[in-house]
Scaffold this active site. Structure first.
Site, PDB file in Angstrom:
ATOM      1  N   HIS A 144       0.826  -1.216   0.000  1.00 18.97           N
ATOM      2  CA  HIS A 144       0.000   0.000   0.000  1.00 18.97           C
ATOM      3  C   HIS A 144       0.854   1.256   0.000  1.00 18.97           C
ATOM      4  O   HIS A 144       0.385   2.347   0.343  1.00 18.97           O
ATOM      5  CB  HIS A 144      -0.944   0.016   1.206  1.00 18.97           C
ATOM      6  CG  HIS A 144      -2.040  -1.024   1.096  1.00 18.97           C
ATOM      7  ND1 HIS A 144      -2.822  -1.393   2.161  1.00 18.97           N
ATOM      8  CD2 HIS A 144      -2.455  -1.791   0.050  1.00 18.97           C
ATOM      9  CE1 HIS A 144      -3.683  -2.320   1.770  1.00 18.97           C
ATOM     10  NE2 HIS A 144      -3.476  -2.586   0.496  1.00 18.97           N
ATOM     11  N   CYS A 196       5.646  14.423 -12.774  1.00 14.37           N
ATOM     12  CA  CYS A 196       6.692  13.648 -13.497  1.00 14.37           C
ATOM     13  C   CYS A 196       6.836  12.234 -12.967  1.00 14.37           C
ATOM     14  O   CYS A 196       7.550  11.415 -13.545  1.00 14.37           O
ATOM     15  CB  CYS A 196       8.029  14.376 -13.382  1.00 14.37           C
ATOM     16  SG  CYS A 196       8.769  14.298 -11.736  1.00 14.37           S
TER      17      CYS A 196
HETATM   18  N1  APR Z   1      -2.023  -6.787  18.425  1.00 22.31           N
HETATM   19  C1  APR Z   1      -2.495  -7.575  17.418  1.00 22.31           C
HETATM   20  N2  APR Z   1      -3.556  -7.231  16.645  1.00 22.31           N
HETATM   21  C2  APR Z   1      -4.137  -6.044  16.895  1.00 22.31           C
HETATM   22  C3  APR Z   1      -3.698  -5.179  17.928  1.00 22.31           C
HETATM   23  C4  APR Z   1      -2.592  -5.598  18.708  1.00 22.31           C
HETATM   24  N3  APR Z   1      -2.102  -4.849  19.698  1.00 22.31           N
HETATM   25  N4  APR Z   1      -4.505  -4.080  17.928  1.00 22.31           N
HETATM   26  C5  APR Z   1      -5.399  -4.263  16.939  1.00 22.31           C
HETATM   27  N5  APR Z   1      -5.184  -5.439  16.315  1.00 22.31           N
HETATM   28  C6  APR Z   1      -5.928  -6.012  15.192  1.00 22.31           C
HETATM   29  C7  APR Z   1      -7.411  -5.731  15.229  1.00 22.31           C
HETATM   30  O1  APR Z   1      -8.093  -6.778  15.931  1.00 22.31           O
HETATM   31  C8  APR Z   1      -7.782  -5.737  13.737  1.00 22.31           C
HETATM   32  O2  APR Z   1      -8.226  -7.021  13.318  1.00 22.31           O
HETATM   33  O3  APR Z   1      -5.446  -5.393  14.016  1.00 22.31           O
HETATM   34  C9  APR Z   1      -6.478  -5.400  13.030  1.00 22.31           C
HETATM   35  C10 APR Z   1      -6.482  -4.042  12.355  1.00 22.31           C
HETATM   36  O4  APR Z   1      -7.453  -4.070  11.337  1.00 22.31           O
HETATM   37  P1  APR Z   1      -7.666  -2.763  10.443  1.00 22.31           P
HETATM   38  O5  APR Z   1      -7.800  -1.575  11.307  1.00 22.31           O
HETATM   39  O6  APR Z   1      -8.742  -3.076   9.453  1.00 22.31           O
HETATM   40  O7  APR Z   1      -6.261  -2.599   9.670  1.00 22.31           O
HETATM   41  P2  APR Z   1      -5.747  -3.406   8.411  1.00 22.31           P
HETATM   42  O8  APR Z   1      -6.278  -4.800   8.410  1.00 22.31           O
HETATM   43  O9  APR Z   1      -4.283  -3.218   8.358  1.00 22.31           O
HETATM   44  O10 APR Z   1      -6.404  -2.591   7.190  1.00 22.31           O
HETATM   45  C11 APR Z   1      -6.053  -3.001   5.896  1.00 22.31           C
HETATM   46  O11 APR Z   1      -7.229  -1.105   4.974  1.00 22.31           O
HETATM   47  O12 APR Z   1      -7.819   1.104   4.884  1.00 22.31           O
HETATM   48  C12 APR Z   1      -6.961   0.168   4.399  1.00 22.31           C
HETATM   49  O13 APR Z   1      -4.884   0.783   3.525  1.00 22.31           O
HETATM   50  C13 APR Z   1      -5.544   0.523   4.736  1.00 22.31           C
HETATM   51  O14 APR Z   1      -3.703  -1.025   4.909  1.00 22.31           O
HETATM   52  C14 APR Z   1      -4.997  -0.739   5.405  1.00 22.31           C
HETATM   53  C15 APR Z   1      -5.999  -1.800   4.988  1.00 22.31           C
END
Ligand code: APR
Length: 237
Positions: A108, A119
């Site tokens: 990402h 450019c």
């Molecule tokens: N340890 C482990 N897991 C955790 C912790 C922690 N301390 N805190 C939160 N989480 C978990 C949550 O339970 C959740 O399932 O991390 C996950 C985060 O999920 P999202 O907020 O949806 O993030 P992500 O999965 O990275 O999103 C994917 O969505 O908006 C786009 O580009 C953005 O890269 C991102 C993509």
């Protein structure tokens, strides 16, 4: 032998960087359609710059945590045995690199880089961006943007990701909700290829049912434990 590790915002949560969909998460507080699309940048570039300048400052002030460090240790230990860790992250922060990971595939993009829409030149960039920022390559102002993938844009490095998935002996997802494709589809592809799959997350993700095994808990505890178990297995073989 390749171990494929996919990370998401959850691995950086204990470094103080917010996730997206948890309570209080970024997309719970801000509308991504107004801040994280090419159309938003064309319509309100100052709003988009202000949002990403704040996020960039947050990354600069954050430090890698024990989970990032454990993956850097895993990469070095596997390399010493002629094996490979393919670390694919959805995150745009640079905490994996600052923890010592040498090869990180940012599907990402990277918040600490900027790209010129005129450019196409892209480079490391830690400072705030504005409409006055001139492109160091072509000199044009008004077109410098964060070098991240916005909604509606193609994720990066998909060929390398496909190749690594095809040769993986193990697929692990860490700290991701499984809400956004194509990353959310990687576990199904691994299963279809008969590759063992493991989820490490605070709570079961949207794709939890597709994983063979799982560890639920904070990444700073679960990831080092997982890495130690892998290294015991690898050194025993
Ligand atoms: N340890 C482990 N897991 C955790 C912790 C922690 N301390 N805190 C939160 N989480 C978990 C949550 O339970 C959740 O399932 O991390 C996950 C985060 O999920 P999202 O907020 O949806 O993030 P992500 O999965 O990275 O999103 C994917 O969505 O908006 C786009 O580009 C953005 O890269 C991102 C993509």
């Amino acid at each position: 032998m390749t171990i494929f590790v996919l990370t998401g915002a959850g691995i950086s949560a204990e470094s103080g960087l917010g996730t997206f969909r948890d309570p209080g998460g970024l997309w719970r507080r801000f509308d991504p359609m107004r801040l994280a699309t090419p159309e938003a940048f064309a319509r309100e570039p100052e709003e988009v710059h202000a949002f990403y300048n704040l996020r960039r400052q947050g990354v600069r002030e954050a430090a890698p945590n024990a989970a990032h460090a454990a993956l850097a240790r895993l990469e070095a230990s596997l390399a010493a045995r002629g094996r490979r860790l393919f670390l694919c992250t959805q995150n745009v922060d640079d905490l994996h690199e600052r923890a010592g990971s040498r090869t990180v595939t940012h599907m990402h993009g990277e918040l600490m880089r900027a790209r010129c829409t005129a450019c196409g030149a892209a480079r490391d960039w830690a400072e705030p961006l504005s409409l006055d920022t001139a492109c160091p390559a072509c000199g044009r102002r008004g077109g410098m943007r964060p070098d991240v993938v916005w909604f509606g844009e193609m994720p990066l490095h998909l060929e390398a990701i496909d190749a690594a998935l095809d040769e993986a002996a193990l697929f692990v997802a860490i700290g991701t909700s499984g809400a956004v494709y194509p990353a959310a589809g990687f576990v199904a592809r691994a299963r279809a290829a008969g590759i063992p799959t493991h989820e490490i997350n605070l709570a079961p993700s949207d794709t939890a049912g597709l994983f063979d095994t799982a560890t639920y808990g904070p990444a700073t505890r679960a990831v080092p434990d997982f890495v130690e178990s892998i290294l015991r297995e690898v050194s025993g073989s």
